[in-house]
Design an enzyme around this catalytic site. Structure first.
Site, PDB file in Angstrom:
ATOM      1  N   ARG A 123      30.854  36.736  45.248  1.00 47.10           N
ATOM      2  CA  ARG A 123      31.096  38.171  45.058  1.00 47.10           C
ATOM      3  C   ARG A 123      29.935  38.899  45.701  1.00 47.10           C
ATOM      4  O   ARG A 123      28.782  38.691  45.301  1.00 47.10           O
ATOM      5  CB  ARG A 123      31.221  38.521  43.570  1.00 47.10           C
ATOM      6  CG  ARG A 123      31.243  40.015  43.301  1.00 47.10           C
ATOM      7  CD  ARG A 123      31.601  40.356  41.877  1.00 47.10           C
ATOM      8  NE  ARG A 123      33.019  40.122  41.625  1.00 47.10           N
ATOM      9  CZ  ARG A 123      33.703  40.603  40.590  1.00 47.10           C
ATOM     10  NH1 ARG A 123      33.078  41.358  39.695  1.00 47.10           N
ATOM     11  NH2 ARG A 123      34.976  40.362  40.425  1.00 47.10           N
ATOM     12  N   HIS A 149      39.787  42.028  47.295  1.00 41.17           N
ATOM     13  CA  HIS A 149      39.707  41.195  46.096  1.00 41.17           C
ATOM     14  C   HIS A 149      40.963  40.314  46.053  1.00 41.17           C
ATOM     15  O   HIS A 149      41.857  40.517  45.229  1.00 41.17           O
ATOM     16  CB  HIS A 149      39.612  42.110  44.861  1.00 41.17           C
ATOM     17  CG  HIS A 149      39.131  41.421  43.615  1.00 41.17           C
ATOM     18  ND1 HIS A 149      38.791  40.078  43.561  1.00 41.17           N
ATOM     19  CD2 HIS A 149      38.953  41.898  42.343  1.00 41.17           C
ATOM     20  CE1 HIS A 149      38.414  39.784  42.323  1.00 41.17           C
ATOM     21  NE2 HIS A 149      38.502  40.855  41.584  1.00 41.17           N
ATOM     22  N   GLN A 193      42.360  38.618  42.792  1.00 39.01           N
ATOM     23  CA  GLN A 193      42.977  39.589  41.891  1.00 39.01           C
ATOM     24  C   GLN A 193      44.427  39.851  42.316  1.00 39.01           C
ATOM     25  O   GLN A 193      45.342  39.821  41.485  1.00 39.01           O
ATOM     26  CB  GLN A 193      42.179  40.896  41.901  1.00 39.01           C
ATOM     27  CG  GLN A 193      42.738  41.961  40.983  1.00 39.01           C
ATOM     28  CD  GLN A 193      42.551  41.619  39.513  1.00 39.01           C
ATOM     29  OE1 GLN A 193      41.460  41.284  39.092  1.00 39.01           O
ATOM     30  NE2 GLN A 193      43.610  41.692  38.731  1.00 39.01           N
ATOM     31  N   ASP A 205      43.043  51.528  39.285  1.00 42.12           N
ATOM     32  CA  ASP A 205      41.750  50.859  39.176  1.00 42.12           C
ATOM     33  C   ASP A 205      40.705  51.948  38.906  1.00 42.12           C
ATOM     34  O   ASP A 205      41.006  53.148  39.008  1.00 42.12           O
ATOM     35  CB  ASP A 205      41.437  50.098  40.487  1.00 42.12           C
ATOM     36  CG  ASP A 205      40.198  49.208  40.367  1.00 42.12           C
ATOM     37  OD1 ASP A 205      39.645  49.065  39.256  1.00 42.12           O
ATOM     38  OD2 ASP A 205      39.760  48.656  41.414  1.00 42.12           O
ATOM     39  N   CYS A 255      43.476  46.068  37.087  1.00 46.95           N
ATOM     40  CA  CYS A 255      42.734  44.812  37.265  1.00 46.95           C
ATOM     41  C   CYS A 255      41.664  44.635  36.195  1.00 46.95           C
ATOM     42  O   CYS A 255      41.218  43.516  35.943  1.00 46.95           O
ATOM     43  CB  CYS A 255      42.118  44.776  38.658  1.00 46.95           C
ATOM     44  SG  CYS A 255      41.007  46.164  38.951  1.00 46.95           S
ATOM     45  N   ARG A 263      44.448  35.388  35.868  1.00 43.90           N
ATOM     46  CA  ARG A 263      43.338  35.084  36.766  1.00 43.90           C
ATOM     47  C   ARG A 263      42.923  33.613  36.599  1.00 43.90           C
ATOM     48  O   ARG A 263      42.561  32.940  37.556  1.00 43.90           O
ATOM     49  CB  ARG A 263      42.132  35.994  36.480  1.00 43.90           C
ATOM     50  CG  ARG A 263      42.364  37.494  36.730  1.00 43.90           C
ATOM     51  CD  ARG A 263      42.567  37.811  38.193  1.00 43.90           C
ATOM     52  NE  ARG A 263      41.465  37.317  39.002  1.00 43.90           N
ATOM     53  CZ  ARG A 263      40.272  37.901  39.125  1.00 43.90           C
ATOM     54  NH1 ARG A 263      40.035  39.049  38.505  1.00 43.90           N
ATOM     55  NH2 ARG A 263      39.329  37.363  39.888  1.00 43.90           N
TER      56      ARG A 263
HETATM   57  N1   CP Z   1      39.138  42.218  37.641  1.00 44.49           N
HETATM   58  C1   CP Z   1      37.924  41.646  37.841  1.00 44.49           C
HETATM   59  O1   CP Z   1      37.656  41.053  38.886  1.00 44.49           O
HETATM   60  O2   CP Z   1      37.051  41.773  36.806  1.00 44.49           O
HETATM   61  P1   CP Z   1      35.509  41.334  36.776  1.00 44.49           P
HETATM   62  O3   CP Z   1      34.735  42.328  37.573  1.00 44.49           O
HETATM   63  O4   CP Z   1      35.169  41.357  35.322  1.00 44.49           O
HETATM   64  O5   CP Z   1      35.398  39.957  37.361  1.00 44.49           O
HETATM   65  N1  NVA Z   2      37.278  48.324  42.382  1.00 44.92           N
HETATM   66  C1  NVA Z   2      36.534  47.692  41.316  1.00 44.92           C
HETATM   67  C2  NVA Z   2      37.181  46.393  40.946  1.00 44.92           C
HETATM   68  C3  NVA Z   2      36.505  45.642  39.823  1.00 44.92           C
HETATM   69  C4  NVA Z   2      37.169  44.340  39.541  1.00 44.92           C
HETATM   70  C5  NVA Z   2      35.093  47.500  41.753  1.00 44.92           C
HETATM   71  O1  NVA Z   2      34.871  47.063  42.901  1.00 44.92           O
HETATM   72  O2  NVA Z   2      34.184  47.768  40.976  1.00 44.92           O
END
Ligand code: CP
Ligand code: NVA
Length: 314
Positions: free
Chosen positions: A110, A137, A140, A233, A273, A301
């Protein structure tokens, strides 16, 4: 199609996968879930393997579900905070990728900037899996389309309406995967928060082949009318704190509330998400209401990531 030919592949962006491959991964996720509830929680196809999980940003779902998924497949997962690695002191991404490839069988990462994932993938000899970047993502989106297939019984011809930040990373993956799967994707967003043009181009190209409809509008009511799913989101994604106020101002008319869900119709499920900022992009009565499937999304997930790891890791 045999999934075996996906062994060793990276999962950096869903654009690198065909619609058929995406569907096969989703179906493998459903099979993992079926076996889970049939009592086969542990499917040790990755016994003895190790997985490095590098996180440059916080995570609840992705971190925990990948860790549990690896465990249930017989593999060992290591959580590695970016700043605790030598990466945080200036070791290059390329050197890190080369070294980790000598120890582990996959790298889940990430990152703040998507280019870092591409750099990791260029220099790693093991699969690199995108656990979220500023651009996309994919895990997701795979989990979400798995959830829709599970609940609606089909994907082709469904309509998903995304209401909120058009430049959102999760939306980008939903757009690309949706177009490839034949799902119509409508986006309601302010003019100044359009999807990344590369993503839109890829989605429109894929949609031409599958017949999916891609619609970008400023009107949330136009987007949700007759939709099978209404998705939103957070308005302020991780790393966007500097523009938080501006985004909140722009997105105020894009809150998913009961009035908007009513306009969508009774067929529509509500998706997010997570994490949710209750009262901002969605109201409590919607996220906790009868149309919400957000906890199924979160659970899936785990199952989809078991499928992803089992399919990609050698
Ligand atoms: N939806 C998602 O990826 O959540 P986290 O940021 O908690 O991993
Ligand atoms: N768009 C959000 C998704 C979190 C899972 C972010 O990047 O913070």
């Amino acid at each position: 199609m045999t999934l075996y030919r996906l062994k060793g592949r990276d999962l950096v962006c869903l654009d690198e996968y065909s619609g058929d491959e995406i569907l096969q991964i989703i179906k493998a996720g459903l099979e993992m879930k079926r076996r889970h509830y049939a009592g086969e929680r542990v499917i040790p196809v990755l016994r003895g393997r190790s997985i490095a999980m590098i996180f440059e940003k916080p995570s609840t779902r992705t971190r925990v579900s990948f860790d549990v998924a690896a465990h249930q497949l017989g593999a060992h997962a290591m959580y590695l905070g970016w700043r605790e690695l030598q990466l945080g002191r200036g070791e290059t991404i390329a050197d890190t990728a080369r070294v980790l490839s000598r120890y582990v069988d996959a790298i889940v990462a990430r990152v703040r900037e998507h280019e870092k994932l591409e750099e990791l993938a260029r220099h790693a000899d093991v699969p690199v899996i995108n656990a979220l970047s500023d651009l996309s993502h994919p895990c997701q989106a795979l989990g979400d389309y798995m959830t829709l297939l599970e609940i609606k019984g089909r994907l082709r011809g469904l309509t998903l309406a995304f209401v909120g930040d058009g430049s959102d990373n999760v939306l980008h993956s939903l757009l690309v995967a949706g177009a490839k799967l034949g799902v119509n994707v409508r986006v309601a967003t302010p003019r100044s928060l359009q999807p990344d043009p590369r993503i839109l181009r890829a989605a429109r190209e894929a949609a031409r082949e599958t017949g999916a409809e891609i619609l970008i509008t400023e009107d949330p009511y136009e987007a949700v009318r007759g939709a099978d799913a209404v998705y939103t989101d957070v308005w302020v994604s991780m790393g966007q704190e500097a523009v938080a106020e501006e985004k909140r101002r722009l997105l105020e008319p894009y809150r998913v509330d009961s009035k908007l869900m009513q306009a969508a119709g009774s067929r529509a499920v509500f998706m997010h998400c997570l994490p949710a900022h209750r009262g901002e992009e969605v109201t409590d009565d919607v996220i906790d209401g009868p149309q919400s499937i957000v906890w199924d999304q979160a659970e899936n997930r785990l199952h989809i990531q078991k499928a992803i790891l089992a399919i990609l890791v050698r």
